[in-house]
Design a protein around this motif. Structure first.
Motif, short mmCIF file in Angstrom:
data_model
loop_
_atom_site.label_atom_id
_atom_site.label_comp_id
_atom_site.label_asym_id
_atom_site.label_seq_id
_atom_site.Cartn_x
_atom_site.Cartn_y
_atom_site.Cartn_z
N UNK A 82 24.76 -36.91 62.63
CA UNK A 82 23.93 -35.65 62.56
C UNK A 82 24.76 -34.60 61.95
N UNK A 83 26.06 -34.82 61.98
CA UNK A 83 27.22 -33.73 61.57
C UNK A 83 27.26 -33.73 59.97
N UNK A 84 26.65 -35.01 59.69
CA UNK A 84 26.99 -35.47 58.37
C UNK A 84 25.64 -35.19 57.38
N UNK A 85 24.33 -35.28 58.10
CA UNK A 85 23.22 -35.46 57.56
C UNK A 85 23.06 -34.05 56.76
N UNK A 86 22.48 -34.08 55.65
CA UNK A 86 22.07 -32.91 54.82
C UNK A 86 20.67 -33.22 53.94
N UNK A 87 20.48 -32.55 53.09
CA UNK A 87 19.26 -32.83 52.09
C UNK A 87 19.91 -33.41 50.79
N UNK A 88 21.12 -33.94 50.87
CA UNK A 88 21.88 -34.76 49.73
C UNK A 88 21.84 -36.19 50.08
N UNK A 89 21.49 -36.46 51.38
CA UNK A 89 21.58 -37.75 51.62
C UNK A 89 20.39 -38.43 51.13
N UNK A 90 20.52 -39.56 50.58
CA UNK A 90 19.34 -40.36 50.06
C UNK A 90 18.96 -41.41 51.30
N UNK A 91 19.87 -42.08 51.72
CA UNK A 91 19.52 -42.92 52.71
C UNK A 91 20.50 -43.20 53.87
N UNK A 92 20.03 -43.55 55.01
CA UNK A 92 20.88 -43.92 56.21
C UNK A 92 21.00 -45.45 56.18
N UNK A 93 21.97 -46.18 56.22
CA UNK A 93 21.96 -47.52 56.18
C UNK A 93 22.64 -47.99 57.40
N UNK A 94 21.78 -48.98 57.90
CA UNK A 94 22.11 -49.34 59.28
C UNK A 94 22.07 -51.01 59.42
N UNK A 95 22.90 -51.80 59.86
CA UNK A 95 23.04 -53.27 60.10
C UNK A 95 22.70 -53.64 61.58
N UNK A 96 21.84 -54.24 61.73
CA UNK A 96 21.52 -54.67 63.27
C UNK A 96 20.76 -55.91 63.23
N UNK A 97 21.20 -57.14 63.98
CA UNK A 97 22.71 -57.08 64.31
C UNK A 97 23.50 -56.61 63.09
N UNK A 98 24.85 -56.02 63.66
CA UNK A 98 26.03 -55.52 62.60
C UNK A 98 26.84 -56.75 62.32
N UNK A 99 27.87 -56.58 61.58
CA UNK A 99 28.72 -57.67 61.39
C UNK A 99 29.37 -58.52 62.49
N UNK A 100 29.43 -57.60 63.76
CA UNK A 100 29.99 -58.18 64.99
C UNK A 100 28.96 -58.53 66.03
N UNK A 101 27.68 -58.39 65.58
CA UNK A 101 26.45 -58.77 66.25
C UNK A 101 25.91 -57.88 67.12
N UNK A 102 26.57 -56.70 66.96
CA UNK A 102 26.10 -55.51 67.74
C UNK A 102 24.54 -55.19 67.22
N UNK A 103 23.63 -55.01 68.55
CA UNK A 103 22.19 -54.76 68.25
C UNK A 103 22.05 -53.03 68.45
N UNK A 104 21.52 -52.57 67.20
CA UNK A 104 21.42 -50.95 67.35
C UNK A 104 20.34 -50.68 68.30
N UNK A 105 20.51 -49.97 69.23
CA UNK A 105 19.67 -49.64 70.33
C UNK A 105 18.88 -48.00 70.31
N UNK A 106 19.56 -47.28 69.34
CA UNK A 106 19.30 -45.97 69.03
C UNK A 106 18.44 -45.71 67.62
N UNK A 107 18.12 -46.67 67.00
CA UNK A 107 17.39 -46.57 65.67
C UNK A 107 16.21 -45.51 65.62
N UNK A 108 15.65 -45.32 66.51
CA UNK A 108 14.51 -44.51 66.73
C UNK A 108 14.95 -43.14 66.51
N UNK A 109 16.19 -42.74 67.14
CA UNK A 109 16.67 -41.36 67.27
C UNK A 109 17.26 -41.17 65.84
N UNK A 110 17.95 -42.29 65.17
CA UNK A 110 18.47 -42.31 63.91
C UNK A 110 17.51 -41.70 62.90
N UNK A 111 16.45 -42.59 62.93
CA UNK A 111 15.19 -42.26 61.90
C UNK A 111 14.74 -40.85 62.05
#
Length: 459
Positions: free
Chosen positions: A202-231
């Motif tokens: 949130x501190x780095x989001x502004x109108x210059x951001x084209x995309x927020x890139x999320x890997x889920x599961x991540x490279x370490x297998x972690x599942x993103x559980x706050x995707x709706x809030x991020x979106x």
């Protein structure tokens, strides 16, 4: 000076080489390699054996080299990091070995109705699994698919910044960066305890951001559980959510599309494709039924199309005019060879598994992963890398031993315990091909090594 003219490689005769150099205006062959950095160049002759006289000698030499390989069918493997040892039902191999399917190419409508329909069925089942409307004919691999998804976001928004929230495989990050670096800039937002740091985002989001890139599961297998809030946060500034994922868990996990994702990408290697000493890989791109997004997809799409006969329909290209096949050099992205055979393989796999089978598999993977975490974390001197929910992969850290030493010791016992990520960090992968007894064997071997090392060097 004697010049070697190769008997099988054309145009190695001096006069032929000189004629080609003159035609392109180059003084030497060396000019063609000027852009390759010195540190990446060999600077010596290849280390090759003496020429073999007969074909049978060459065949025996190559067989000897190949015999040094060991597959994950011969050893107990907990290796993952992008290529996974999932079970491949025999019917998958049987179907894709049929002559009408056995090619990577998608073919042309006048000769290829069967393959077109098979790929249409694959796209339909992938769309159902991902809860998306449109899925492409498979492209090279998941790395390229994610790079294309980000490139699409850049074109749609006209912006340059990409915020990467998750741990990404280094090889994937490298390929994505190379693909999009001329028009997009990737900024890493360091994860917190394995998953996205929403406050930092949130501190780095502004109108210059084209995309927020999320890997889920991540490279370490972690599942993103706050995707709706991020979106929600990303959409508030007009940014697009691009998710890189593995579809193997969506029989039980909520698909990213239902949590606000705009573009979902990934690899289908886990869906009926073998590891094959590096893997059979193919990438997918999925979007909602939104013309803006569909028309930005460079890949081929197969669907029901009308023919020259009134009332007749067949399987063929949809929105062909958006591809580089139609637009040539004016195309938004180049479309090359599709990994069509692997799409057919995954289609067979998904049709065999069905929704119930995918749900059962997802539950098994979550349970086995958690069991492995508990068994390893119970060993003194071993701790989990984070507290996030994990699917299939997770990291452990060793307090007193080096991860590479653990790998070397267990390899001698016929166990591949994982991939070394750091001096004391190991990435462990668990699939349905690994039983609870196999996990117990791994834990026992790790415990014995850690205990022996502690006794040898002191607590």
């Amino acid at each position: 000076m004697t010049t070697f003219v190769h008997p099988y490689i054309p145009n190695t005769a001096p006069e032929s080489r000189d004629a080609m150099l003159e035609a392109v205006g180059a003084a030497s062959v060396e000019e063609f390699y000027a852009d390759v950095p010195d540190e990446l160049r060999l600077q010596r002759a290849l280390d090759l054996p003496e020429p073999l006289i007969a074909e049978q000698d060459l065949a025996r030499h190559v067989r000897g080299i190949l015999a040094t390989n060991r597959s994950t069918e011969e050893r107990l493997s907990f290796l993952g990091a992008g290529t996974y040892n999932h079970y491949v039902p025999a019917v998958v191999d049987e179907v894709i070995r049929r002559s009408e399917f056995l090619t990577a190419y998608a073919g042309e409508p006048y000769e290829d109705h069967g393959r077109f329909q098979a790929l249409f069925e694959y796209q339909s089942m992938m769309a159902e699994l991902l809860a998306m409307d449109v899925v492409n004919v498979p492209t090279y691999d998941g790395y390229q698919a994610t790079a294309t998804g980000l490139a699409m976001a850049g074109r749609l928004t006209g912006r340059r910044r990409v915020l990467a929230l998750s741990d990404v495989l280094p090889e994937k990050h490298s390929k994505v960066h190379d693909y999009i670096r001329t028009h997009l800039e990737i900024e890493r937002v360091v994860p917190a305890d394995g998953t996205a740091d929403l406050d930092a985002l949130i501190g780095r989001l502004d109108e210059s951001v084209a995309a927020v890139w999320i890997e889920t599961p991540s490279a370490t297998g972690a599942v993103e559980t706050r995707l709706a809030e991020i979106a929600a946060a990303a959409h508030a500034v007009g940014a697009i959510i691009v998710v890189g994922t593995d579809p193997i868990g969506y029989g039980v996990l909520t698909p990213p599309s239902m949590q606000g994702a705009d573009i979902v990408t990934g690899d289908i290697q886990s869906l009926g494709l073998h590891q094959w000493f590096g893997g059979a890989h193919a990438g997918f791109i999925a979007v909602h039924d939104d013309e803006r997004f569909v028309m930005e997809m460079p890949s081929r799409l197969f669907g029901l199309e009308s023919t020259d006969v009134a009332g007749e329909y067949g399987f063929g290209d949809v929105a062909y005019e958006r591809t580089s096949f139609a637009q040539r050099e004016e195309g938004k992205e180049w479309v090359g060879t599709a990994a069509a055979l692997w799409g057919i393989a995954s289609g067979v796999y998904l049709s065999l598994m069905g929704p119930a089978g995918m749900a059962e598999l997802g539950e098994l993977l979550l349970a086995r992963t958690r069991y492995a975490q508990q068994k390893l974390a119970a060993i003194p001197g071993v701790a989990l890398g984070d507290t996030a929910l994990h699917l299939r992969e997770f990291t452990v850290t060793f307090s007193s031993v080096r991860a590479a030493d653990v790998v070397a010791a267990l390899r001698a016992e016929g166990i591949e315990p994982g991939v070394v990520l750091g001096e004391r960090t190991l990435l462990v992968c668990v699939t349905e091909a690994v039983s609870a007894a196999d996990i117990d064997r791994l834990a026992t071997a790790v415990s014995a090594f850690v205990s022996d090392d502690t006794k040898e060097h002191g607590a």
